[in-house]
Scaffold this motif. Structure first.
Motif, PDB file in Angstrom:
ATOM      1  N   THR A  94       0.848  -1.188   0.000  1.00 27.67           N
ATOM      2  CA  THR A  94       0.000   0.000   0.000  1.00 27.67           C
ATOM      3  C   THR A  94       0.894   1.252   0.000  1.00 27.67           C
ATOM      4  OG1 THR A  94      -1.610  -1.249   1.266  1.00 27.67           O
ATOM      5  CG2 THR A  94      -1.834   1.149   1.314  1.00 27.67           C
ATOM      6  N   PRO A  95       0.623   2.225  -0.848  1.00 23.10           N
ATOM      7  CA  PRO A  95       1.554   3.342  -1.042  1.00 23.10           C
ATOM      8  C   PRO A  95       1.613   4.351   0.104  1.00 23.10           C
ATOM      9  CG  PRO A  95      -0.389   3.618  -2.430  1.00 23.10           C
ATOM     10  CD  PRO A  95      -0.516   2.275  -1.794  1.00 23.10           C
ATOM     11  N   TYR A  96       2.059   3.888   1.261  1.00 23.40           N
ATOM     12  CA  TYR A  96       2.183   4.785   2.418  1.00 23.40           C
ATOM     13  C   TYR A  96       3.228   5.873   2.165  1.00 23.40           C
ATOM     14  CZ  TYR A  96      -0.286   1.206   5.163  1.00 23.40           C
ATOM     15  OH  TYR A  96      -1.198   0.306   5.644  1.00 23.40           O
ATOM     16  N   GLN A  97       4.349   5.478   1.532  1.00 28.76           N
ATOM     17  CA  GLN A  97       5.418   6.444   1.270  1.00 28.76           C
ATOM     18  C   GLN A  97       5.204   7.016  -0.126  1.00 28.76           C
ATOM     19  OE1 GLN A  97       7.431   7.517   3.490  1.00 28.76           O
ATOM     20  NE2 GLN A  97       7.113   5.984   5.081  1.00 28.76           N
ATOM     21  N   ALA A  98       4.484   8.094  -0.187  1.00 32.36           N
ATOM     22  CA  ALA A  98       4.048   8.635  -1.480  1.00 32.36           C
ATOM     23  C   ALA A  98       5.221   8.955  -2.407  1.00 32.36           C
ATOM     24  CB  ALA A  98       3.210   9.889  -1.249  1.00 32.36           C
ATOM     25  N   GLU A  99       6.335   9.399  -1.834  1.00 34.65           N
ATOM     26  CA  GLU A  99       7.446   9.871  -2.672  1.00 34.65           C
ATOM     27  C   GLU A  99       8.019   8.782  -3.577  1.00 34.65           C
ATOM     28  OE1 GLU A  99       7.123  10.266   0.574  1.00 34.65           O
ATOM     29  OE2 GLU A  99       6.906  12.419   0.868  1.00 34.65           O
ATOM     30  N   VAL A 100       8.001   7.524  -3.110  1.00 35.92           N
ATOM     31  CA  VAL A 100       8.504   6.432  -3.957  1.00 35.92           C
ATOM     32  C   VAL A 100       7.380   5.612  -4.572  1.00 35.92           C
ATOM     33  CG1 VAL A 100      10.844   5.937  -3.150  1.00 35.92           C
ATOM     34  CG2 VAL A 100       8.874   5.066  -1.855  1.00 35.92           C
ATOM     35  N   SER A 101       6.154   6.106  -4.463  1.00 33.99           N
ATOM     36  CA  SER A 101       5.009   5.316  -4.918  1.00 33.99           C
ATOM     37  C   SER A 101       4.120   6.086  -5.883  1.00 33.99           C
ATOM     38  CB  SER A 101       4.172   4.875  -3.708  1.00 33.99           C
ATOM     39  OG  SER A 101       4.977   4.330  -2.705  1.00 33.99           O
ATOM     40  N   MET A 157      13.044   1.031   1.262  1.00 35.23           N
ATOM     41  CA  MET A 157      11.718   1.407   1.726  1.00 35.23           C
ATOM     42  C   MET A 157      11.814   1.753   3.205  1.00 35.23           C
ATOM     43  SD  MET A 157       8.607   2.104   1.404  1.00 35.23           S
ATOM     44  CE  MET A 157       8.133   1.733  -0.276  1.00 35.23           C
ATOM     45  N   ALA A 158      10.956   2.657   3.635  1.00 34.69           N
ATOM     46  CA  ALA A 158      10.963   3.082   5.036  1.00 34.69           C
ATOM     47  C   ALA A 158      10.292   2.032   5.915  1.00 34.69           C
ATOM     48  CB  ALA A 158      10.217   4.400   5.162  1.00 34.69           C
ATOM     49  N   PRO A 159      10.687   1.958   7.164  1.00 32.83           N
ATOM     50  CA  PRO A 159       9.947   1.119   8.119  1.00 32.83           C
ATOM     51  C   PRO A 159       8.547   1.708   8.340  1.00 32.83           C
ATOM     52  CG  PRO A 159      12.081   1.806   9.025  1.00 32.83           C
ATOM     53  CD  PRO A 159      11.835   2.617   7.795  1.00 32.83           C
ATOM     54  N   ASP A 210      11.093  11.934   9.345  1.00 28.45           N
ATOM     55  CA  ASP A 210      12.252  12.426   8.582  1.00 28.45           C
ATOM     56  C   ASP A 210      13.194  11.284   8.219  1.00 28.45           C
ATOM     57  OD1 ASP A 210      11.331  15.041   8.834  1.00 28.45           O
ATOM     58  OD2 ASP A 210      12.382  15.343  10.743  1.00 28.45           O
ATOM     59  N   ILE A 211      13.432  10.410   9.185  1.00 24.06           N
ATOM     60  CA  ILE A 211      14.333   9.279   8.912  1.00 24.06           C
ATOM     61  C   ILE A 211      13.745   8.414   7.808  1.00 24.06           C
ATOM     62  CG2 ILE A 211      15.311   7.156   9.882  1.00 24.06           C
ATOM     63  CD1 ILE A 211      15.266   8.632  12.622  1.00 24.06           C
ATOM     64  N   SER A 212      12.443   8.183   7.910  1.00 24.63           N
ATOM     65  CA  SER A 212      11.825   7.303   6.920  1.00 24.63           C
ATOM     66  C   SER A 212      11.923   7.916   5.521  1.00 24.63           C
ATOM     67  CB  SER A 212      10.377   7.003   7.298  1.00 24.63           C
ATOM     68  OG  SER A 212       9.547   8.123   7.069  1.00 24.63           O
ATOM     69  N   LYS A 213      11.754   9.227   5.430  1.00 23.98           N
ATOM     70  CA  LYS A 213      11.857   9.872   4.110  1.00 23.98           C
ATOM     71  C   LYS A 213      13.290   9.841   3.597  1.00 23.98           C
ATOM     72  CE  LYS A 213       7.498  10.977   3.960  1.00 23.98           C
ATOM     73  NZ  LYS A 213       6.612  10.061   3.223  1.00 23.98           N
ATOM     74  N   ARG A 214      14.232  10.043   4.508  1.00 17.53           N
ATOM     75  CA  ARG A 214      15.634  10.064   4.095  1.00 17.53           C
ATOM     76  C   ARG A 214      16.087   8.687   3.603  1.00 17.53           C
ATOM     77  NH1 ARG A 214      19.346  12.382   1.358  1.00 17.53           N
ATOM     78  NH2 ARG A 214      21.447  12.309   2.208  1.00 17.53           N
ATOM     79  N   LEU A 215      15.569   7.637   4.225  1.00 19.04           N
ATOM     80  CA  LEU A 215      15.908   6.281   3.785  1.00 19.04           C
ATOM     81  C   LEU A 215      15.570   6.067   2.314  1.00 19.04           C
ATOM     82  CD1 LEU A 215      14.768   4.031   6.763  1.00 19.04           C
ATOM     83  CD2 LEU A 215      17.027   3.961   5.675  1.00 19.04           C
ATOM     84  N   LEU A 216      14.503   6.687   1.875  1.00 18.47           N
ATOM     85  CA  LEU A 216      14.066   6.525   0.485  1.00 18.47           C
ATOM     86  C   LEU A 216      15.160   6.989  -0.471  1.00 18.47           C
ATOM     87  CD1 LEU A 216      10.396   7.921   0.800  1.00 18.47           C
ATOM     88  CD2 LEU A 216      11.175   5.554   1.073  1.00 18.47           C
ATOM     89  N   ASP A 217      15.917   8.001  -0.051  1.00 14.63           N
ATOM     90  CA  ASP A 217      16.997   8.513  -0.896  1.00 14.63           C
ATOM     91  C   ASP A 217      18.076   7.470  -1.156  1.00 14.63           C
ATOM     92  OD1 ASP A 217      16.158  11.066  -1.518  1.00 14.63           O
ATOM     93  OD2 ASP A 217      16.969  11.947   0.323  1.00 14.63           O
ATOM     94  N   TYR A 218      18.136   6.490  -0.266  1.00  9.46           N
ATOM     95  CA  TYR A 218      19.160   5.450  -0.420  1.00  9.46           C
ATOM     96  C   TYR A 218      18.599   4.194  -1.082  1.00  9.46           C
ATOM     97  CZ  TYR A 218      21.943   8.344   2.738  1.00  9.46           C
ATOM     98  OH  TYR A 218      22.650   9.370   3.297  1.00  9.46           O
ATOM     99  N   GLY A 219      17.403   4.293  -1.607  1.00  8.85           N
ATOM    100  CA  GLY A 219      16.839   3.128  -2.299  1.00  8.85           C
ATOM    101  C   GLY A 219      16.337   2.054  -1.351  1.00  8.85           C
ATOM    102  N   PHE A 249      15.142  -3.321  -0.634  1.00  8.09           N
ATOM    103  CA  PHE A 249      14.802  -3.720   0.737  1.00  8.09           C
ATOM    104  C   PHE A 249      13.522  -3.032   1.205  1.00  8.09           C
ATOM    105  CE2 PHE A 249      16.206  -3.460   5.433  1.00  8.09           C
ATOM    106  CZ  PHE A 249      15.775  -4.747   5.700  1.00  8.09           C
ATOM    107  N   TYR A 250      12.675  -3.781   1.917  1.00 11.58           N
ATOM    108  CA  TYR A 250      11.327  -3.304   2.243  1.00 11.58           C
ATOM    109  C   TYR A 250      10.994  -3.646   3.699  1.00 11.58           C
ATOM    110  CZ  TYR A 250       7.245  -1.594  -0.493  1.00 11.58           C
ATOM    111  OH  TYR A 250       6.250  -0.848  -1.073  1.00 11.58           O
TER     112      TYR A 250
END
Ligand SMILES: Cc1ncc(COP(=O)(O)O)c(C=O)c1O
Lengths: 439, 506
Positions: free
Chosen positions: A90-97, B404-406, B393-402, B69-70
């Motif tokens: 489910t696209p919780y993280q909109a930025e990558v989804s 998925m956030a927890p 913020d941490i979860s968003k920053r993780l996305l920058d490294y390819g 990773f997810y």
């Protein structure tokens, strides 16, 4: 090896140590199933078990009743096989989804166009649960405890609906059906209306395929009860959007839009409502927004209605839904387009009429039981028990219609025949020949 | 590690192709009643290759387990084996109508019958229904079964007890079935507080809903005592099977004393999540509740499978028999793993989780310092206080490294929660890499972190704006924004949303 390294880093010798907090009294030694197999063995075994199925791929199919054997353009399959879609959550993280979010927004937009409902969610489990949620939503809106449904309805829907309103003690009341015309009895709706009726449900086309002209009059007779309309999305390319005759909520089965029959699941529950009611709507919703730089973006919205925030006061418990089927629906509608969708609907109507005429020529089969116009389905009265007919047809390589006894006891001697673009002239010939030989 | 997600300017499909809403000419013998005849349909006609490009480009702006990773806690995002894709797309799966005569669907029924048996063996329950479409749907079904059971005994039990660590669907499902939800707090160990449970239990108690290990990843080791407390009061125990991946082959809900449960086949049994669904949420019950299971049941008589209807059944919770295509995948996965493999799955999931946890703590704080199972919850509270960097913020920053956030901000009793579930299918290298990134983010410039992500298709998305404007379809956009030409030229809907001629919703 790796495991040992990991254990060492944890300062323990055995994985067992990680389970030391499980009391011995609830420990188990083994799972009582066979040990593992190779991928090749698995593929062979599953394929073999399933080979006992008789498929609509190999046999003519005249079965509908809510699920239809339709042609799915290969490109739809290609699109929903993209593993970026398939293996995402489910696209919780909109930025990558953004991909999934936009595809779902497009799905909502297609359904909005077909139904006229500006607010559409990104799917319910199926039409039956969508109906249940719609009834509960009516209660949330006006706190009334009766819900009117047609006497003629798929029995799975009736049963599911009853379960969905158990929690609010809602009364499900059936209004009657005119078995001569095939239309609803408006007088009966009026008789059953009172200030406790939360909503009135009607299907267009109805369970027997009928396009009921009186549909457009219902809103004016039900006062301030809510109008819930059940639709077949393919037929909506030819039929007016329910918003135009006063629908407050629209539900339906979206399987016809690019999803296979899959023995009944996954399906796709369509759900839309008037914009003003959106805060009472169940399910995930995708909204349009912008990112920090002002670029167009999409995200899940109105999450404050949902279980993870509202918990026991949520509008619904839906978490996992049928998102990939919604993407299939968007891809399907994109590929067939405006002209294609109308062409499919018209061809279905034409083939259904050919089928009706052919069936009428079989001795003892009576097709024009209802006077009203129909879409791509109609009941036919058979000279032998429909359940028996099903078996005979099956043994002769044909998937017949749906026997009606379970759904509409008054029509226990009828079978509901459906025609889609997949039904050919030779399929019809084959059906007629076999039926002619039996009866 | 550097990562860059694809970014395309992909037009809304509704705005592509020809712009028209014309209805094709009516055939002479048109039977659609004029009152109901459609007069316009605003759906573009497109070329197939345009559509394929559109969705292919969109897919590249989406992150799945096949991309990286997810570690999304509670969601068990393990690798989805490809043989399951092949099997679930066989015509013997896809091209079967659910109303076909039993004789023509023996393959489907056999597979479902055997899957029920395997799930029963894995869970220690006696009977299974595969009907529910998802975990929450299974919970709702379970609640209806519990309700029917108590009603059958002539008892009016209106309360369902739920710990504060429970997933949101638990209280939501109980409420949907008409129960009042009684929430009980956790103790200082992050487990159910037994005295709170005892205080909450009463003749009104219909059931306790629990997941074990709980959502903190901690095993509720007093489970036997808890079961006793609930059963002694005449209540039933419901098991949320979302965390089953932690304990297969080690224990099971049956021996723990649970009476009703659901499985999440899209978690434990590796079926893909499809960007939100479909999943499957079979329910399992102990023998005394079997008659209440949804109808129909699958029975085997003289070598033939049948669909049978029990008079006591709660009836249907959806159309037909379940998400069959998902069931096929789970069946294949269980066959592939077998008894030995499933135990290894849980063992490895727990090992990976503890290994990763050990790398992150004590750099990150972990409330309730106890042994974890397949997932664990750390807190960014200190980081927030000291450097103004939040869990979000941490979860968003993780996305920058390819990566998925927890799961963030759940369970709610942990402030600035980050819930991490690595699953068994990840390598030590991936876990190390993730840990390194998590640690390096702690030391990054707070402004950099707070403004992240940068390498994703879009920058941080404004969710507040979405909820304020409530543009949920192109139809809404069209009706309320007037001149679409302008938007098309700018391709910047956001600014247009702010324009004067737009009158918001509420
Ligand atoms: C602990 C827990 N319970 C229940 C659910 C609900 O399951 P589903 O999403 O399949 O409805 C989830 C899924 O997110 C979960 O993590």
């Amino acid at each position: 090896m790796t495991d040992e390294r990991m254990l060492k880093s944890l300062g323990i010798d055995s994985i067992d140590d990680l389970f030391s907090d499980i009391p011995a009294s609830v420990g188990i030694d083994d799972i009582d199933i066979p040990s593992g197999a190779s991928e090749m063995e698995v593929i062979r075994k599953v394929t073999e078990i399933l080979s006992a199925n008789v498929t609509a791929y190999d046999h003519p199919c005249f079965m509908g009743g809510g699920v239809y054997n339709r042609f799915i353009p290969s490109a739809v399959k290609a699109i929903i096989s993209r593993s970026e879609f398939v293996t995402s959550y489910t696209p919780y993280q909109a930025e990558v989804s953004q991909g999934m979010l936009q595809a779902l927004f497009e799905y909502q937009s297609y359904i909005a166009e077909l139904t006229g409902m500006e607010a559409v969610n990104s799917s319910n489990y199926d039409a039956a649960t969508a109906l249940g949620e719609a009834a509960a939503m009516c209660y949330r809106i006006n706190k009334r405890k009766k819900f009117l449904i047609p006497q003629v309805i798929n029995c799975d829907k009736r049963s599911t609906l009853r379960n969905y309103v158990k929690g609010i003690d809602m009364d499900i009341i059936e209004y009657s059906y005119d078995f001569d015309t095939g239309e609803v009895d408006l007088n009966d709706i009026m008789r059953k209306l009172d200030e406790d009726v939360a909503g009135v449900y009607i299907e267009v086309p109805n369970f027997l395929g009928v396009i009921d002209r009186q549909t457009v009059d219902i809103k004016s007779i039900i006062g301030d009860a809510l109008l819930v309309v059940g639709v077949d999305p393919i037929s909506l390319s030819l039929l007016k959007a329910p918003s135009s005759y006063g629908a407050d909520i629209v539900i339906g089965e979206g399987q016809s839009l690019g999803s296979p029959m899959n023995f009944g699941g996954p399906m796709l529950g369509l759900f839309g409502c008037r914009q003003e009611l959106v805060r009472k709507m169940p399910g995930r919703i995708i909204g349009l927004t912008k990112d920090a730089e002002g670029n167009r973006a999409f995200c899940m919205t109105l999450q404050t209605r949902e279980q993870h925030i509202r918990r026991s006061r949520a509008t619904s418990n839906i978490c996992t839904n049928e998102a990939l089927m919604a993407v299939a629906a968007a891809a399907y509608l994109a590929i067939v387009g405006r002209d294609g969708l109308q062409t499919i609907a018209r061809s279905n109507m034409a083939i259904a009429r050919k089928l009706r005429d052919a069936l009428s020529s079989v001795d003892g089969v009576e097709c024009s039981t209802l006077e009203a116009p129909f879409f791509n389905e109609f009941p036919a009265r058979l000279p032998i028990k429909p359940e028996k007919m099903s078996k005979i047809l099956l043994r002769n390589g044909i998937i017949g219609g749906v026997p009606l006894a379970k759904h509409v006891p008054e029509m226990g001697d009828c079978m509901l025949f459906a025609a889609t673009e997949m039904v050919t002239d030779s399929d019809i010939d084959k059906l007629i020949n076999i039926m002619g030989a039996i009866v | 590690m550097s990562y860059r997600q694809a970014r395309y300017d992909v037009e809304l499909i509704q705005k592509m192709g020809d712009k028209g809403d014309v209805i094709l000419p009516l055939p002479e013998d048109d039977e659609i009643p004029s009152e109901l005849r459609r007069t316009s349909l605003d759906i573009p006609n497109l070329r197939e290759n345009e559509v394929v490009r559109h969705y292919t480009n969109l897919s590249q702006m989406n992150f799945g387990i096949d991309n990286g990773f997810y570690p999304l806690g509670s969601c068990t995002m393990k690798y989805n084996p490809k043989y399951a894709d092949i099997l679930s797309s066989l015509p013997t799966v896809t091209d079967i109508h659910p109303c076909q005569d039993e004789e023509g669907v023996q393959g489907s029924l056999q597979l479902m019958y055997e899957l029920e048996k395997s799930l029963a063996a894995i869970s220690g329950m006696d009977a299974i229904s595969l009907q529910p479409a998802a975990g929450a749907h299974g919970e709702f079904t379970g609640m209806l079964i519990i309700k029917a059971y108590h009603e059958g005994l002539g008892e009016l039990r209106k309360e369902v007890i739920v710990p504060d660590t429970a997933h949101g669907t638990n209280p939501a499902s109980a409420a949907m079935a008409g129960f009042e939800v009684v929430e009980i707090p956790s103790n200082e160990d992050g487990r159910v507080d037994l005295s709170a449970l005892e205080a909450a239990i009463s003749p009104r108690t219909a059931a306790l809903m629990l997941t074990n290990p709980n959502t903190l990843g901690i095993f509720e080791k007093d489970i036997v005592k808890m079961a006793e407390i609930v059963h002694d009061a005449g209540g039933l125990l419901y098991y949320d099977g979302a965390n089953l991946n932690a304990v297969m082959g080690r224990t099971n809900p049956g021996v723990m004393g649970f009476d009703v449960m659901h499985f999440n086949l899209h978690k434990t049994f590796a079926t893909p999540h499809g960007g939100g669904g479909p999943g499957a949420g079979p329910v399992g019950v102990k023998a005394f509740l079997e008659p209440f299971l949804p109808a129909p049941r699958i029975t085997l008589k003289n070598g033939t499978y049948h669909l049978t209807y029990d008079a006591k059944s709660i009836g249907k919770v959806r159309s037909f028999y379940g998400n069959f295509a998902v069931l096929v995948r789970a069946y294949a996965y269980i066959l592939k793993c077998g008894s030995d493999g499933l135990k290894k799955v849980s063992d490895k999931a727990v090992l990976n989780s503890n290994y990763l946890c050990n790398k992150l703590v004590p750099s990150y704080d972990m409330p309730f310092k106890k042994l974890r199972k397949h997932e664990f919850v750390i807190s960014a509270k200190r980081l927030k206080e000291e450097r103004d960097i939040t869990a979000m913020d941490i979860s968003k920053r993780l996305l920058d490294y390819g990566m998925m956030a927890p799961t963030v901000y759940f369970p709610s009793l942990v402030e600035e929660a980050l819930m991490i579930e690595p699953t068994e299918t990840e390598s030590i290298e991936t876990l190390d890499q993730f840990a390194d990134i998590m640690l390096s983010i702690m030391a990054e410039d707070p402004d950099l972190v707070k403004n992240s992500p940068y390498n994703t298709s879009v920058r941080r998305v404004d969710e507040v704006h979405a909820a304020r404007e409530l543009i949920l379809s192109y139809l809404r956009l069209k009706r309320h924004l007037g001149d679409m030409q302008e938007i098309e030229e700018k391709h910047d809907v956001a600014n247009n949303l702010m324009s004067d001629d737009y009158t918001g919703t509420e």
